[in-house]
Design an enzyme around this catalytic site. Structure first.
Site, PDB file in Angstrom:
ATOM      1  N   ASP A 189       0.844  -1.199   0.000  1.00 29.01           N
ATOM      2  CA  ASP A 189       0.000   0.000   0.000  1.00 29.01           C
ATOM      3  C   ASP A 189       0.880   1.250   0.000  1.00 29.01           C
ATOM      4  OD1 ASP A 189      -2.234  -1.542  -0.138  1.00 29.01           O
ATOM      5  OD2 ASP A 189      -3.007  -1.031   1.845  1.00 29.01           O
ATOM      6  N   TYR A 192      -1.933   5.313  -2.185  1.00 26.16           N
ATOM      7  CA  TYR A 192      -3.368   5.513  -1.922  1.00 26.16           C
ATOM      8  C   TYR A 192      -4.008   6.430  -2.967  1.00 26.16           C
ATOM      9  CZ  TYR A 192      -2.970   2.911   2.372  1.00 26.16           C
ATOM     10  OH  TYR A 192      -2.752   1.900   3.267  1.00 26.16           O
ATOM     11  N   ASN A 226      -3.306  -4.116  -1.498  1.00 30.23           N
ATOM     12  CA  ASN A 226      -4.573  -3.970  -2.223  1.00 30.23           C
ATOM     13  C   ASN A 226      -4.679  -2.613  -2.925  1.00 30.23           C
ATOM     14  OD1 ASN A 226      -4.713  -3.436   0.697  1.00 30.23           O
ATOM     15  ND2 ASN A 226      -6.693  -2.517   0.194  1.00 30.23           N
ATOM     16  N   HIS A 311       1.276  -8.650   2.563  1.00 29.02           N
ATOM     17  CA  HIS A 311       0.490  -7.455   2.884  1.00 29.02           C
ATOM     18  C   HIS A 311      -0.536  -7.708   3.996  1.00 29.02           C
ATOM     19  CE1 HIS A 311      -0.984  -3.466   2.598  1.00 29.02           C
ATOM     20  NE2 HIS A 311      -2.195  -3.869   2.284  1.00 29.02           N
ATOM     21  N   HIS A 321      -9.980  -5.605   8.777  1.00 28.05           N
ATOM     22  CA  HIS A 321      -9.368  -6.711   8.029  1.00 28.05           C
ATOM     23  C   HIS A 321      -9.203  -7.972   8.865  1.00 28.05           C
ATOM     24  CE1 HIS A 321      -8.718  -3.615   5.100  1.00 28.05           C
ATOM     25  NE2 HIS A 321      -7.899  -2.955   5.886  1.00 28.05           N
ATOM     26  N   HIS A 348      -1.277  -3.525   5.901  1.00 27.75           N
ATOM     27  CA  HIS A 348      -2.720  -3.603   5.652  1.00 27.75           C
ATOM     28  C   HIS A 348      -3.562  -3.041   6.801  1.00 27.75           C
ATOM     29  CE1 HIS A 348      -6.074  -4.726   3.233  1.00 27.75           C
ATOM     30  NE2 HIS A 348      -6.421  -5.818   3.872  1.00 27.75           N
ATOM     31  N   VAL A 349      -3.333  -3.502   8.005  1.00 28.39           N
ATOM     32  CA  VAL A 349      -4.066  -2.990   9.163  1.00 28.39           C
ATOM     33  C   VAL A 349      -3.335  -1.739   9.651  1.00 28.39           C
ATOM     34  CG1 VAL A 349      -4.833  -3.480  11.497  1.00 28.39           C
ATOM     35  CG2 VAL A 349      -4.815  -5.300   9.778  1.00 28.39           C
ATOM     36  N   HIS A 350      -4.066  -0.645   9.786  1.00 27.81           N
ATOM     37  CA  HIS A 350      -3.425   0.633  10.097  1.00 27.81           C
ATOM     38  C   HIS A 350      -3.187   0.756  11.590  1.00 27.81           C
ATOM     39  CE1 HIS A 350      -5.364   2.019   6.092  1.00 27.81           C
ATOM     40  NE2 HIS A 350      -4.341   1.207   5.930  1.00 27.81           N
TER      41      HIS A 350
HETATM   42 FE   LIG Z   1      -3.997  -2.731   2.529  1.00 28.55          FE
END
Ligand SMILES: [Fe+2]
Length: 460
Positions: A189, A192, A226, A311, A321, A348-350
């Site tokens: 990622d 964005y 993603n 990811h 997620h 992926h997980v913020h």
């Molecule tokens: Fe992601």
């Protein structure tokens, strides 16, 4: 029982329930302020002056062992030269390499001229200077090659994921630049841009200019997330990964991979395997076949540490997620145990999260054994999806599960410092009031050379 005693006991019980897992940082971040992207005229996105000046310069490892580098840049006025001129600080001789130039269109956007040139036959552990923009505005950069692959070679990697291009992203990158990381494991990622109308690819260009200040001077090892898919039927964009794969090349062929999104490199003491969450990964797929052929090639007497990047994390106790990594875990986890993977980095997980050494490999759909258990043969799973992008922070499931050793929804970056064949030090450096605070840290013991229990919290 009086009311106050009742409240005290209830509070105590709630603490007991909440604390049945690992540690949740007590730092309270201001969750009201959602991260905002830096404006297009921000200094962080400044266009270098001069006719056809190279911009968005970035480098990544170009072969299996670190004796080649892929040099990439974008020109906007005309294609210009594909040449890279380079020399080492110990030699007066200049070398020249020639590459290729690419363009793409995406809906109503047309890219600049995207150059990729691989320079080869580099000496280990050497400073190289390089120039791009030959014939027009020339810009010069430098990097240091890794030491030769070896068992006890110290080497320090950085880890950043889900960076985006907000003011928080800018802080994260500045903090990373102030660290001693010499190559960056990027866990997916990037820009964005796809959060903008029509995936405004101008935001791919701004991201390239923003990250140049690090990525032109040390290799960023790419994992696809993603936000790299950029597939949008409504605007007729049906070629997945088009902007990412045109802009960011990987050395996948050097490890006999057939797709740029999964591959491996060796760098100093580490064998790094990059997996593709968003490519097919079932038993019959090319990715599975590639990985099952790659893992037996990992020689722990040559590269003592085995690191995997992906990811979507497998062990994630955030609401965001949750369990998305499960289909891949079910298929691949036994391989990680068999081949003694030391650590798995994901994004992926913020948020930031670190697991205990756990596995959930006994489950076979009928036996009901579907809870992660302590397993000192297992990797530690670290989520570094905390780069600071515009989507904001994750929220956590309560209570914290026992497999989760430390978690915090806050921005920051990781540093993985390999010391020798037995020990590596990991730290998570949180962005806090303008400073990078080493909030979580531990010594990791190598699963092949020093397979002792290095958990910071023992799971009963
Ligand atoms: Fe992601």
């Amino acid at each position: 029982m009086g009311y106050s005693s009742f409240v005290a006991i209830a509070l105590l019980m709630s603490v007991v329930v909440v604390c049945n897992g690992g540690k949740t940082s007590t730092y309270v971040r201001n969750l009201i302020e959602k991260p905002v992207d830096m404006p297009l005229d921000s200094d962080a996105f400044a266009i270098p002056p001069g006719y056809n000046a190279p911009q968005q310069v970035h480098i990544t490892q170009g072969d299996l062992v670190g004796q080649a580098m892929i040099i990439s840049w974008v020109t906007v006025d005309e294609p210009g030269s594909n040449q890279v001129i380079y020399w080492s600080d110990s030699s007066l001789q200049n070398f020249t390499a020639e590459g290729e130039v690419f363009t793409y269109t995406y809906y109503n956007y047309t890219s600049g001229f995207i150059h990729h040139t691989t320079i080869t036959n580099l000496e280990f552990d050497t400073t190289y200077y390089y120039e791009v923009g030959i014939g027009n505005t020339t810009r010069q950069f430098w990097f240091i090659t890794p030491p030769e692959v070896g068992l006890d070679v110290p080497y320090t990697f950085g880890i950043i994921g889900d960076l985006g291009q907000t003011f928080d992203s800018n802080t994260t990158l500045t903090h990373y630049q102030n660290s001693n990381g010499t190559a960056l494991l990027y866990v997916g990622d990037l820009s964005y841009a796809d959060d903008y109308p029509y995936h405004d690819n101008v935001r791919w260009d701004t991201w390239g200019r923003f990250t140049e200040r690090s990525a032109a001077y040390q290799p960023w090892i790419w994992t696809a997330g993603n936000h790299e898919i950029d597939f949008d039927l409504q605007i007729g964009e049906t070629q997945p990964f088009k902007p990412f794969s045109t802009r960011y090349h990987t050395p996948y062929e050097a490890s006999q991979s057939t797709e740029p999104f999964y591959y491996s490199i060796k760098r100093g003491p580490a064998h790094v395997i990059v997996l593709a969450t968003y490519s097919a990964f079932g038993y019959s797929t090319l990715q599975y076949k590639w990985l099952t052929a790659e893992l037996p090639k990992v020689n722990r007497s040559e590269t003592s540490w085995l690191i995997v990047l992906m990811h979507a994390p497998w062990y994630n106790s955030s609401n965001n997620h949750y369990m998305e990594g499960e289909p891949m875990r079910v298929i691949y986890e036994s391989l990680f145990l068999k081949y003694k993977v030391d650590v798995v980095f994901a994004g992926h997980v913020h948020a930031y999260e670190r697991s205990e050494r756990v596995s959930n490999n006994k489950y076979n759909i009928t036996n009901g054994i579907c809870t992660p258990v302590e397993d000192i043969t297992a990797p530690i799973y670290i989520t570094n999806g905390d780069g600071g992008n515009l989507e904001g922070l994750a929220t956590m499931k309560q209570p914290q599960p026992s497999y989760s050793a430390y978690r915090k929804a806050s921005f920051g970056h990781g540093i993985f410092a390999i010391k020798n064949r037995t020990h590596a030090h990991y730290s998570w450096n949180r962005n806090q009031d303008g400073y990078a605070v080493e909030a979580d840290k531990l010594w990791l013991f190598n699963r092949y050379w020093n397979p002792l229990n290095d958990s910071t919290i023992h799971i009963p």
